[in-house]
Design a protein around this motif. Sequence first.
Motif, mmCIF file in Angstrom:
data_model
loop_
_atom_site.group_PDB
_atom_site.id
_atom_site.type_symbol
_atom_site.label_atom_id
_atom_site.label_comp_id
_atom_site.label_asym_id
_atom_site.label_seq_id
_atom_site.Cartn_x
_atom_site.Cartn_y
_atom_site.Cartn_z
ATOM 1 N N SER A 73 -7.867 17.064 -32.285
ATOM 2 C CA SER A 73 -6.977 16.260 -31.443
ATOM 3 C C SER A 73 -5.816 15.710 -32.252
ATOM 4 C CB SER A 73 -7.758 15.104 -30.815
ATOM 5 O OG SER A 73 -8.837 15.571 -30.063
ATOM 6 N N LEU A 74 -6.148 15.167 -33.424
ATOM 7 C CA LEU A 74 -5.110 14.620 -34.300
ATOM 8 C C LEU A 74 -4.106 15.691 -34.710
ATOM 9 C CD1 LEU A 74 -7.360 12.355 -36.530
ATOM 10 C CD2 LEU A 74 -5.319 11.544 -35.364
ATOM 11 N N MET A 75 -4.619 16.863 -35.113
ATOM 12 C CA MET A 75 -3.738 17.939 -35.579
ATOM 13 C C MET A 75 -2.859 18.468 -34.454
ATOM 14 S SD MET A 75 -6.413 20.028 -38.025
ATOM 15 C CE MET A 75 -5.325 21.438 -38.166
ATOM 16 N N CYS A 76 -3.452 18.633 -33.257
ATOM 17 C CA CYS A 76 -2.705 19.188 -32.128
ATOM 18 C C CYS A 76 -1.534 18.294 -31.732
ATOM 19 C CB CYS A 76 -3.652 19.385 -30.954
ATOM 20 S SG CYS A 76 -2.839 19.863 -29.419
ATOM 21 N N PHE A 102 -5.364 17.737 -20.214
ATOM 22 C CA PHE A 102 -6.206 18.926 -20.364
ATOM 23 C C PHE A 102 -7.013 18.929 -21.659
ATOM 24 C CE2 PHE A 102 -4.335 20.571 -16.607
ATOM 25 C CZ PHE A 102 -5.192 21.560 -16.159
ATOM 26 N N PRO A 103 -6.473 18.454 -22.796
ATOM 27 C CA PRO A 103 -7.344 18.311 -23.975
ATOM 28 C C PRO A 103 -8.541 17.394 -23.733
ATOM 29 C CG PRO A 103 -5.066 18.262 -24.658
ATOM 30 C CD PRO A 103 -5.057 18.266 -23.161
ATOM 31 N N ILE A 104 -8.352 16.333 -22.942
ATOM 32 C CA ILE A 104 -9.466 15.440 -22.624
ATOM 33 C C ILE A 104 -10.499 16.158 -21.754
ATOM 34 C CG2 ILE A 104 -10.103 13.369 -21.319
ATOM 35 C CD1 ILE A 104 -7.534 12.073 -22.340
ATOM 36 N N ILE A 105 -10.016 16.930 -20.779
ATOM 37 C CA ILE A 105 -10.928 17.699 -19.921
ATOM 38 C C ILE A 105 -11.708 18.722 -20.758
ATOM 39 C CG2 ILE A 105 -11.043 19.399 -18.045
ATOM 40 C CD1 ILE A 105 -8.637 17.952 -16.777
ATOM 41 N N LEU A 106 -11.012 19.392 -21.666
ATOM 42 C CA LEU A 106 -11.673 20.372 -22.536
ATOM 43 C C LEU A 106 -12.704 19.694 -23.435
ATOM 44 C CD1 LEU A 106 -8.607 22.594 -23.516
ATOM 45 C CD2 LEU A 106 -10.544 23.273 -22.079
ATOM 46 N N SER A 107 -12.388 18.491 -23.903
ATOM 47 C CA SER A 107 -13.345 17.745 -24.739
ATOM 48 C C SER A 107 -14.604 17.418 -23.961
ATOM 49 C CB SER A 107 -12.694 16.454 -25.249
ATOM 50 O OG SER A 107 -11.601 16.732 -26.068
ATOM 51 N N PHE A 108 -14.431 17.086 -22.689
ATOM 52 C CA PHE A 108 -15.599 16.792 -21.852
ATOM 53 C C PHE A 108 -16.455 18.050 -21.664
ATOM 54 C CE2 PHE A 108 -17.670 16.448 -17.661
ATOM 55 C CZ PHE A 108 -18.434 15.304 -17.891
#
Length: 359
Positions: A73-76, A102-108
Amino acid sequence: MKKLDLYISKNFLKSFLLSLIAFINIFILSQLFKIIRYITAGRMSISESITYILYLLPKIFIEVTPLAILLGSLMCINRMASNLEIISLKTSGISFRRIVRFPIILSFLISLVVFQVMNKVHPSALTKSRALRAGRKVAERVLPSKKNNAFLRTEDNIVYYIKEVDRVKNAATLLEIIKVDKDFKAIEEIITAKSGNFNYEKNTWVLKDAVVNNLKNKTQKIEKEYIDASLDKAPGDFITIQGDPDELTNTEITQAIRDIRTTGGDVKESLAVLGKRYSFPFASFIVSFLGLSLGSRYVRGASAISIALSVGLGYSYYIVQASFEALSVNGILNPFISGWIPNIIFLCLGVYFMRKAEY
């Protein structure tokens, strides 16, 4: 999915996978010294050591995924911020929460994968890795044939205490059976016997040299052979599968907890493991809020700061989680509450920094 969401999602997944591979390699390298020692001591062959590493992968995957999500997440977002993409998107009227949706959805979704691995893959792999390390074959868990000092309380408020019960011979020695009223306040009858056999045709115990004390009628009688149809708990009901709860699936742990409770055992360790199974996988989803929000704040020296932040925050979570887990094992806190307290703390931090990232 719009082009923006697809672009951000691809960058996030790429960063996550690179981070995951890096952390898995680090953990495998940390195990190599032990494995080399096992090989040189003759406890494992080279082929067995490779199999052993494969069995370790589910555990490593579970443990490093939150770190990989945090660093990914940090790198992206850091890369997008350093390329002024975040500022450009905000200037065009796109909120930061929309950018990271969408990164949050993917993390879930990744958290759900961790949950399934922790429940179905990890227990079996852990059992096999321990067996391989100990130089023994993996055997199926079976009920012991005997149990000493067996205790059982039934739904009908009948309490059994048996000095020794044998499920193979369907026999027991030195039985004490207490019948309690429906409110579990007053003892109605106490039955003691030198021995007994369980009759499966009649589905009841046949007690030898029994003494029956009826406290309601204040009577006592001695029977060479005594049969009571309400005494219908078979020898197998007094014996539970012995094993480490880490090696059981969630369903098996739940069943084991029921069995241990009815036989008067301690369930704190099993509850702690089950509580962790339902809380730790979602750490990956929760730390994504921190990684995505903090990634937009540090642009210069991106790589060094990203790694430092991910390691610092990641291990802070592990320390808090381990502390509350210890409290649950000691019976101070409910295991499910103690498992979710670290998640709630870091989720609040993530939401706070997410709000700050909007400006």
